[in-house]
Design an enzyme around this catalytic site. Structure first.
Site, PDB file in Angstrom:
ATOM      1  N   SER A  55     -20.298  -9.307  -0.133  1.00 29.49           N
ATOM      2  CA  SER A  55     -19.943  -8.913   1.223  1.00 29.49           C
ATOM      3  C   SER A  55     -20.290  -7.436   1.404  1.00 29.49           C
ATOM      4  O   SER A  55     -20.209  -6.655   0.439  1.00 29.49           O
ATOM      5  CB  SER A  55     -18.437  -9.112   1.441  1.00 29.49           C
ATOM      6  OG  SER A  55     -18.008  -8.341   2.543  1.00 29.49           O
ATOM      7  N   GLY A  83     -26.313  -5.893   9.213  1.00 26.88           N
ATOM      8  CA  GLY A  83     -26.922  -4.911   8.319  1.00 26.88           C
ATOM      9  C   GLY A  83     -26.123  -4.760   7.034  1.00 26.88           C
ATOM     10  O   GLY A  83     -25.351  -5.643   6.670  1.00 26.88           O
ATOM     11  N   GLY A 100     -26.551 -11.893  -0.516  1.00 24.88           N
ATOM     12  CA  GLY A 100     -26.114 -12.996   0.342  1.00 24.88           C
ATOM     13  C   GLY A 100     -27.042 -13.116   1.553  1.00 24.88           C
ATOM     14  O   GLY A 100     -27.561 -14.193   1.866  1.00 24.88           O
ATOM     15  N   HIS A 101     -27.277 -11.970   2.203  1.00 24.97           N
ATOM     16  CA  HIS A 101     -28.192 -11.966   3.352  1.00 24.97           C
ATOM     17  C   HIS A 101     -29.590 -12.406   2.925  1.00 24.97           C
ATOM     18  O   HIS A 101     -30.289 -13.116   3.648  1.00 24.97           O
ATOM     19  CB  HIS A 101     -28.276 -10.562   3.953  1.00 24.97           C
ATOM     20  CG  HIS A 101     -26.992 -10.031   4.500  1.00 24.97           C
ATOM     21  ND1 HIS A 101     -26.298  -9.011   3.902  1.00 24.97           N
ATOM     22  CD2 HIS A 101     -26.266 -10.379   5.597  1.00 24.97           C
ATOM     23  CE1 HIS A 101     -25.218  -8.734   4.612  1.00 24.97           C
ATOM     24  NE2 HIS A 101     -25.163  -9.552   5.642  1.00 24.97           N
TER      25      HIS A 101
HETATM   26  P1  AMP Z   1     -22.663 -10.214   8.233  1.00 24.88           P
HETATM   27  O1  AMP Z   1     -23.768  -9.212   8.131  1.00 24.88           O
HETATM   28  O2  AMP Z   1     -21.520  -9.934   7.307  1.00 24.88           O
HETATM   29  O3  AMP Z   1     -22.241 -10.461   9.656  1.00 24.88           O
HETATM   30  O4  AMP Z   1     -23.256 -11.573   7.705  1.00 24.88           O
HETATM   31  C1  AMP Z   1     -24.454 -12.106   8.228  1.00 24.88           C
HETATM   32  C2  AMP Z   1     -24.669 -13.487   7.686  1.00 24.88           C
HETATM   33  O5  AMP Z   1     -24.740 -13.441   6.257  1.00 24.88           O
HETATM   34  C3  AMP Z   1     -23.521 -14.463   8.011  1.00 24.88           C
HETATM   35  O6  AMP Z   1     -24.082 -15.727   8.346  1.00 24.88           O
HETATM   36  C4  AMP Z   1     -22.749 -14.527   6.726  1.00 24.88           C
HETATM   37  O7  AMP Z   1     -22.036 -15.719   6.547  1.00 24.88           O
HETATM   38  C5  AMP Z   1     -23.871 -14.397   5.704  1.00 24.88           C
HETATM   39  N1  AMP Z   1     -23.342 -13.942   4.414  1.00 24.88           N
HETATM   40  C6  AMP Z   1     -22.654 -12.812   4.173  1.00 24.88           C
HETATM   41  N2  AMP Z   1     -22.291 -12.756   2.873  1.00 24.88           N
HETATM   42  C7  AMP Z   1     -22.758 -13.879   2.287  1.00 24.88           C
HETATM   43  C8  AMP Z   1     -22.693 -14.413   0.967  1.00 24.88           C
HETATM   44  N3  AMP Z   1     -22.066 -13.782  -0.016  1.00 24.88           N
HETATM   45  N4  AMP Z   1     -23.263 -15.607   0.729  1.00 24.88           N
HETATM   46  C9  AMP Z   1     -23.900 -16.279   1.732  1.00 24.88           C
HETATM   47  N5  AMP Z   1     -23.996 -15.822   2.994  1.00 24.88           N
HETATM   48  C10 AMP Z   1     -23.428 -14.648   3.274  1.00 24.88           C
END
Ligand code: AMP
Length: 286
Positions: A184, A28, A33-34
Site C-alpha cells: 500500500s 500515484g 501492487g500497482h
Molecule cells: P490507489 O493508488 O491506492 O488508489 O490504488 C490504485 C489501484 O491499485 C486500486 O485498484 C487498488 O486496489 C490497487 N492496489 C493497491 N495496492 C494493491 C496491492 N497490494 N495489490 C493489488 N492491487 C493493489
C-alpha cells in the site's frame, strides 16, 4: 509514453486508439501492487492508460489528503518502464470544474454501509464519483482494479453495471511485501518494526482459514461472530498498540453476512497502527 494533463487532449488521444483501451486508475505513489495492475492491462489490452490523481473527495476531514505521498517522477519512470502508453495526470480543476461537486453514483446500502463504508463515511461516494468521472473521460474498454480494496472493487462493479458503462472490470489479486503485509502507498508511514508486525494481519487471517477448513472437514458449524472476535483479539495480541477497526467474515460475492461460516467466505480486516490505517482481506472458502 505520452503524459497528458488536459481532459480535451486525453479525449482526442483516446479517439485515435484502435483496439482495446485498458485503464488503471491510481493515486500515484506506485508500488508493486500497482505494477501488477499495469501488467494485467498491458497483457490484455492494446493500449494502456494509467491515471495519477490524488482524489480529494474520497478523504475524510481528518484523513491524510495533504500528507498523502506524491512521488510523481518515480511514478512516471515506473509507468514508462512497464509499458504504459499514456499517463493521465489531471489537476483538481480538470476533474472537478465546479468547486463543490455534487455528482455521484448512489451506492446501494448493502455495499456502501458496511466495513470501510461504515468506518469512513463519504469515502466510497468519493471513490465512485472520481471513477465515474474518469470513465467518462477515458472511456475504457477494460479497467483494472486490485482486490486489496475488495469493497471498492464490488462498488465499482455495481456502479459500472448500474450506469451501463461499456467497460469490463478486471480484478487483480493482492500483492504483498515479503513479510505478508499487503502493499500500500501508506505502508511508507510505518517503521520497519511496525511493517514486520503488520505481517501478522495475514497470519491471523490464514489462521481463520485453517480453522474454517478444519470445521468443514469435521462438519462443525462455526459461529461467525465468535471467529471474528477471536481473530480481533489475536490481532491485538500479536500487534501490540494496534487498534482493530473491524474483522468481519462475509460472502465473497455479495458481501452479505451469515450467522455461521458458509461457502465462499472472505475475511476482511482493518486496523490502525498509530495513525496509519491498514486494510486486508483473504478468501477463506469452505
Ligand atoms: P490507489 O493508488 O491506492 O488508489 O490504488 C490504485 C489501484 O491499485 C486500486 O485498484 C487498488 O486496489 C490497487 N492496489 C493497491 N495496492 C494493491 C496491492 N497490494 N495489490 C493489488 N492491487 C493493489
Amino acid at each position: 509514453m505520452k503524459i497528458i494533463e488536459s481532459v480535451k487532449e486525453l479525449r482526442k488521444t483516446r479517439k485515435e486508439i484502435t483496439g482495446k483501451a485498458g485503464f488503471v486508475p491510481t493515486m500515484g505513489a506506485l508500488h508493486r501492487g500497482h505494477l501488477e495492475l499495469i501488467k494485467k492491462s498491458t497483457e490484455i489490452c492494446d493500449t494502456t492508460i494509467a491515471s495519477i490523481f490524488v482524489n480529494p473527495t474520497q478523504f475524510g476531514k481528518d484523513e491524510d489528503y495533504d500528507k498523502y505521498p506524491r512521488t510523481l517522477d518515480n511514478d512516471l519512470q515506473i509507468c514508462e518502464e512497464n509499458g504504459v502508453d499514456i499517463v493521465f495526470k489531471p489537476k483538481k480543476e480538470d476533474i472537478y470544474p465546479l468547486s463543490n461537486p455534487k455528482v455521484g453514483f448512489r451506492i446501494s446500502e448493502e455495499l456502501g454501509n458496511i466495513l470501510c463504508g461504515k468506518s469512513r463515511p463519504g469515502h466510497f461516494e468519493g471513490v465512485a464519483q472520481v471513477v465515474s468521472i474518469l470513465f467518462n473521460i477515458v472511456d475504457p474498454d477494460i479497467a483494472v482494479f486490485g482486490e486489496k480494496d475488495y469493497q471498492q472493487l464490488a462498488i465499482i462493479k455495481e456502479m459500472t453495471s448500474s450506469l451501463r458503462y461499456d467497460t469490463e472490470i478486471v480484478a487483480v489479486p493482492i500483492i504483498r511485501e515479503p513479510g505478508g503485509l499487503a502493499m500500500s502507498s501508506r505502508n511508507r508511514y510505518l517503521t520497519p518494526k511496525e511493517k514486520e508486525l503488520a505481517g501478522n494481519i495475514l497470519k491471523v487471517m490464514e489462521g481463520v482459514k485453517v480453522k474454517a477448513e478444519e470445521a468443514r472437514f469435521d462438519r462443525r458449524a462455526l459461529p461467525v461472530e465468535f471467529i471474528e472476535s477471536e481473530a480481533a483479539s489475536r490481532l491485538t495480541e500479536l500487534i501490540p498498540d494496534c487498534k482493530v477497526d473491524y474483522v468481519e467474515i462475509r460472502n465473497t460475492n455479495d458481501l452479505t453476512k451469515g450467522r455461521f461460516l458458509a461457502r465462499d467466505s472472505r475475511i476482511f480486516a482493518a486496523i490502525f497502527i498509530g495513525k496509519t490505517r491498514l486494510i486486508d482481506n483473504l478468501y477463506i472458502g469452505v
